[in-house]
Design a protein around this motif. Structure first.
Motif: not given
Lengths: 391, 138
Positions: A170, A174, A201-202, A204-206, A209, A212, A215, B74
């Motif tokens: 992931e 990113g 980036y990591m 940030s919310r999904y 999934e 993110h 994306d 989500h």
């Protein structure tokens, strides 16, 4: 079966002589303030006026018109006041291809391609019960009983299988959003200009999934237009015509609803075919490309394109993104305006004018030095298309 | 049944897909099989994509497959799925060849393993609709 070149007669048959677009940044603010600056036709008109002015031509010189997919052809022609001798309706990349075809075959000499979309203020949905085109695209509606909808979910499924098959992480994906934000930070036309890091980036919310928020493309209003003219005429009227040098296409329709082309081979065979045809027509290969533009409704398109169009070995896209880089200072400048993720979501149309700007050398701070060849790729709904622009 | 909740989307049942859903109600998973060339495919289509014959039947299959991919939503795109968020969707390669999109039966594994062996489970929604779902098998 070898098909070395898609359409050799179209090589340098036509050139872009004018580009224009609406003010995406201003209209983003206005839309968020609850205003509706224009409808799709209004945005198309703004873009067309700017492109015509950029070309130095008069409206009467335009004898071909292509409307983008979000406006009715007849109404767009009415709004623009154009009665052409040839017309069509197509998406971004196919508008360019069809303009070249019409010009080469003598059906038109000067073609305006015009896109306008009020998707943000009109509340266009790309998932759920009102998903755009839901009735036409079976994969949007067929899987609804199991809760699958949205284009994003299709790319999330693709990336999940892809990262398992290729060993990509992931954080490596990113790098795409981070690089494009690096470019957009230098682009005054871009809506999102604040630089981000892989850590951002990591964190940030999904949404769906493993994808993110970063994306996903923006959803904004706007318009884009280009004026494409016959090559000899283009050289006479334009100091910096940008020629269409290579075209290739390959489609994968079989098994589309059950997602077979995108989930088993990640469109790779189609991309490789389209790439080979366009490189053969252009007369050079990926090593000669100075700037890459990838249709990026989702970041996932970028690693697939790097492998499919020959910029790295199959399975090496994650490493390529990390070690060689596609952002400012990277080895392969990609989506140099910021792309759909950060500049504007014009469904591939803004990528075309970024190709032209890089080749004209008018990109200012984000200009790639001595840019000679720019490659645009898209793989949308089973169509892999490869288009090469050259000075 | 709590009628205050909005209804979840239902399949579009037509002349082509009816056989699939009738089989599901009877606890049978099926794919469309060409009566002429034997090609097996899913979802249903008006003609066989291999030989273009219009003579096709919904043929019972083993109900076994492997996990090709999965995602976890989500965000709810339908109000009726809001209470389920986050929920998982999986893509299964059936032992007979075709891919089938579905959900995990019951609680999804925390980290589903691609390549995991799966088997079908039928979840009755109401008297008209039974949805095929999948669980990990040993």
């Amino acid at each position: 079966m070898s098909t070395p070149s898609e359409a050799p007669r179209l090589r340098r048959a036509a050139a872009v002589v004018g580009i224009g677009h609406s003010d995406w940044v201003r209209d983003w603010s206005r839309a968020r303030a609850g205003e509706k600056p224009a409808d799709s036709y209004g945005y198309g008109m703004q873009a067309f006026s700017a492109a015509l002015k950029d070309s130095g031509l008069r409206r009467e010189d335009v004898d071909g018109l292509i409307a983008g997919p979000t406006t009715a052809y007849e109404r767009l022609g009415e709004v623009l006041g154009i009665n052409p001798r040839w017309g069509d309706q197509a998406d971004a990349v196919l508008s360019v291809v069809q303009a070249c075809s019409a010009i080469e075959s003598g059906l038109a000499d000067v073609v305006a391609i015009v896109y306008g979309n009020d998707q943000r203020t009109a509340g266009t949905q790309y998932g759920g019960p009102q998903a755009m085109g839901g009735d036409a695209f079976l994969s949007y509606v067929y899987h609804a009983p199991w809760g699958l909808t949205s284009q994003g979910a299709l790319y999330a499924l693709t990336f999940q299988a892809y990262k398992n098959a290729r060993g990509m992480t992931e954080a490596e994906l990113g790098e795409v959003a981070v690089a494009q934000r690096g470019w957009s930070s230098m682009n005054p036309n871009a809506i999102m200009r604040k630089r981000i890091t892989v850590e951002d980036y990591m964190a940030s919310r999904y949404v769906c999934e493993p994808l993110h928020l970063f994306d996903y493309c923006l959803i904004n209003d706007g318009g884009v237009a280009m004026i494409i003219a016959e090559a000899e005429y283009a050289k006479r009227i334009c100091e910096t015509p940008v020629f269409i040098q290579g075209i290739g296409r390959s489609d994968l329709n079989r098994g589309a609803t059950s997602l077979e082309p995108r989930l088993t081979d990640f469109y790779l065979p189609a991309q490789q075919q389209a790439a080979a045809r366009s490189y053969a027509m252009a007369g050079f290969g990926p090593e000669d490309i100075d700037v890459l533009q990838v249709y990026d409704s989702f970041s996932v398109h970028v690693p697939l394109a790097l492998e499919g169009y020959g910029y790295c070995a199959v399975g090496d896209a994650g490493k390529f993104l990390r070690e060689r880089g596609i952002g400012p200072g990277g080895k392969l400048p990609t989506n140099t305006g910021g792309g759909h993720l950060s500049e504007t979501y014009m469904q591939g149309w803004a990528h075309q004018i970024e190709c032209v700007r890089q080749l004209r050398g008018t990109c200012g701070e984000r200009q790639v030095p001595d840019c000679r060849h720019v490659h645009y790729t898209s793989d949308v709904a089973g169509k892999a298309v490869s288009l090469i622009y050259s000075r | 049944m709590d009628t205050s909740l909005p209804a979840k989307p239902r399949p579009h049942i037509n002349a082509i897909s009816r056989g699939f859903w009738e089989n599901c109600r009877r606890g049978i998973l099926s794919v469309q099989r060409c009566d002429d060339c034997g090609h097996q495919h899913y979802p249903g289509a008006p003609v066989c994509p291999s030989c273009l014959s219009s003579r096709q039947s919904w043929a019972p299959i083993s109900g076994r497959g492997t996990l090709v991919s999965w995602v976890r939503f989500h965000r709810a795109y339908w109000d009726s799925f809001r209470a389920d968020v986050p929920y998982a969707v999986c893509l299964v390669k059936l032992d007979e060849g075709p891919l089938m999109l579905s959900n995990f039966a019951g609680d999804a594994p925390a980290e589903p393993t691609i390549g995991a062996l799966l088997e079908v489970v039928f979840e009755k929604v109401d008297s008209d609709l039974t949805l095929p779902k999948f669980r990990v098998r040993d």
